[in-house]
Write an enzyme that holds these catalytic residues in place. Structure first.
Site, short mmCIF file in Angstrom:
data_model
loop_
_atom_site.label_atom_id
_atom_site.label_comp_id
_atom_site.label_asym_id
_atom_site.label_seq_id
_atom_site.Cartn_x
_atom_site.Cartn_y
_atom_site.Cartn_z
N ASP A 127 0.82 -1.22 0.00
CA ASP A 127 0.00 0.00 0.00
C ASP A 127 0.85 1.26 0.00
OD1 ASP A 127 0.79 -0.61 2.66
OD2 ASP A 127 -0.82 0.66 3.47
N ASP A 157 8.64 4.60 -1.39
CA ASP A 157 7.95 4.07 -0.21
C ASP A 157 6.69 3.34 -0.64
OD1 ASP A 157 7.02 3.56 2.34
OD2 ASP A 157 6.31 5.61 2.67
N GLU A 191 0.34 -1.35 5.67
CA GLU A 191 1.39 -0.76 6.53
C GLU A 191 1.13 0.70 6.82
OE1 GLU A 191 5.23 1.35 7.39
OE2 GLU A 191 3.79 1.62 5.76
N GLU A 192 0.62 1.43 5.83
CA GLU A 192 0.41 2.86 6.01
C GLU A 192 -0.71 3.17 7.00
OE1 GLU A 192 2.42 4.95 5.04
OE2 GLU A 192 3.46 4.23 3.26
N ASP A 218 13.50 -4.85 7.07
CA ASP A 218 12.36 -4.09 6.58
C ASP A 218 12.87 -2.79 5.96
OD1 ASP A 218 9.75 -3.35 6.04
OD2 ASP A 218 9.17 -3.03 8.11
N HIS A 465 5.85 10.59 0.72
CA HIS A 465 4.54 11.05 1.19
C HIS A 465 4.25 12.46 0.69
CE1 HIS A 465 3.79 8.10 4.78
NE2 HIS A 465 4.42 7.51 3.77
#
Length: 503
Positions: A127, A157, A191-192, A218, A465
């Protein structure tokens, strides 16, 4: 990385922990420990074109997580079909088991030839955060290539890392690679928005099967270039810890009425004053708590004059160093719990006194503090009984994973960094100021490491982001190369040998 969770920014930790001219250390046995010849990480022009086209296709699928109740499930399902198509060998190899977890997450179990070797896991997430078109040079889900860069949400990301993992495995498999050490690949779909239905369920599944991991890798830190004054060379930071977090709602309830006859204080005014007090009263500076102080003392002589004098005499200059760290928003986040007002909601009409006002504060907890300690401090700062406190979600900082000579995961990352990025002499442990899926795997290992094998410069940070997120084609190819080599390095024995590494 979740909300805005770039771990990059324990840069000061990296600065303090990593700048060494000569480092006495132990390293993993390299090629001599491999029972099979290594497969060279060289790719044909056809393969290089295919790998960048595969990434473009992944970017074009808008797997956006808006909130825990609002995900683009159509896109998530499409992404599952997409990786089946692009990486057929991964899905049709006899020693690889694929499972869908939580409807949209994916777990791959790659069975190695030596069951005595403890497995590890590679994490990535499907995601991405929303990406409005405004401000972008190209549509954010176009995956367009321009001037050697691939643009789009997820290029940094975290679809780049996800696709690099699967791409590297695909390329290894078509060259008849069979791992000695078993490993897992876990691709979370949420995850977000905290990873509750993705990573958390995968972790629970592995725990139910009795799996214990040697380590976790990760997303997180990067190879940082240009972030630290006086440091001309790039350095790699591997995050060995992660800050905690609290999402706290402040709420005020008052009597409504007409704006022509307002009360002395409205719900908005009361709440605004409380939020202002929180912003104007930072959480305590924790410099000196935890490993950071020790790192400064040990590495003081590696800094140029007069910094080396200051850091060698922290008994005298500690207050000065603390204040200097507060001046920069990056280093400030390393020495304290940060306070960020992220949402404010109130009002129903221009001439109506609002009966309710709400604000959400996001705290990122310093490793030396706990959720309960920060909540008490926040209540003491607000000091207003009219303010109601509602904890939406919270968790304490993560433990610090080992980074010594016997830490297999850390040393494998270090070894691979030096191999793939020979120009990078410094590999340093740091703290992740954001939050990742890795926190859901605490019950399976004590070694959790966060590293994204690409260069990051200050101007790149704001695109994560943000607007115009992009990755160079060359950087992505190198990322595939890194995973390609790392998986093979994972087959090494866990013994270590001493060596002198000159930087």
């Amino acid at each position: 990385m979740a909300r805005p969770s770039v771990c990059l920014l324990a840069s000061l930790s990296a600065l303090l922990l990593g700048i060494a001219a000569v480092s006495r250390s132990k390293g993993l046995r390299g090629t001599e420990s491999q029972r099979e010849p290594r497969i060279p990480s060289q790719f044909s022009q056809e393969q290089r074109i295919a790998m960048k086209e595969a990434l473009k296709g992944a970017i074009q699928i808008p797997t956006v997580s808006f909130s825990p109740k609002e995900l683009n499930t159509t896109a998530l399902a499409e992404f599952g079909e997409y990786i089946r198509k692009v990486f057929p060998t991964v899905f049709h190899t006899s020693f690889i088991r694929h499972e869908v977890v939580g409807n949209y997450s994916h777990l791959f179990t790659i069975k190695g030839s030596d069951p005595s070797m403890q497995p590890y896991i590679l994490l990535a997430h499907i995601d991405v955060v929303p990406a409005p078109d405004k401000g972008w040079d190209v549509p954010p889900f176009s995956g367009l290539e321009r001037d050697g860069f691939i643009y789009g949400r997820g290029t940094l990301d975290n679809k780049n890392y996800l696709m690099a993992i699967l791409q590297a495995l695909e390329l290894l498999l078509i060259r008849n690679y069979i791992p000695r050490r078993s490993f897992f690949i876990a691709l979370g779909h949420d995850e977000e928005i905290s990873g509750i239905n993705g990573a958390q369920k995968i972790s629970a599944l592995l725990q139910a099967r009795g799996v214990q991991l040697a380590f976790v890798v990760d997303e997180g830190s990067f190879i940082l270039d240009g972030f630290i004054p006086y440091l001309k060379k790039p350095f790699a930071m591997v995050s060995v810890s992660e800050k905690g977090a609290i999402n706290l709602m402040l709420q005020v309830n008052t009597t409504t009425g007409h704006s022509s006859a307002p009360p002395k204080e409205t719900s908005i005014g009361i709440l605004a004053a409380a939020v202002s007090r929180l912003e104007q009263t930072p959480m305590p500076n924790m410099f000196g708590s935890g490993p950071l102080m020790t790192a400064v003392e040990q590495l003081a002589n590696e800094f140029p004059f007069p910094t080396n004098i200051v850091l060698n005499n922290l008994w005298l200059f500690r207050p000065l160093v603390s204040r200097l760290m507060e001046r920069n928003y990056i280093t400030n986040s390393l020495v304290r719990t940060t306070t960020a007002l992220t949402m404010f909601n109130a009002g129903v009409k221009v001439n109506v006194i609002p009966p309710v006002a709400e604000a959400i504060i996001n705290f990122r907890l310093h490793p030396a503090q706990t959720v309960q300690e920060v909540l008490k401090l926040a209540k003491d700062i607000v000091a207003d009984d009219r303010i109601q406190f509602h904890v939406l979600d919270a968790f304490d900082p993560l433990p610090i994973s080992p980074s010594d000579d016997q830490a297999l995961g850390y040393q494998l990352l270090r070894q691979t960094i030096h191999s793939v990025f020979p120009e990078v002499n410094i590999v340093a442990p740091g703290t992740c100021i954001g939050n990742t899926d890795s926190r859901h795997y605490l019950n399976l290992t004590t070694g959790i490491y966060r590293f994204n094998p690409i260069y990051l410069q200050p101007q790149d940070f704001s695109s994560i982001h943000g607007i115009n997120e992009k990755i160079s084609v060359q950087a992505y190819e190198t990322q595939v190369k890194f995973v390609f080599e790392f998986i093979q390095n994972g087959d090494t024995d866990e013994e270590t040998v001493p060596h002198l590494h000159e930087l």
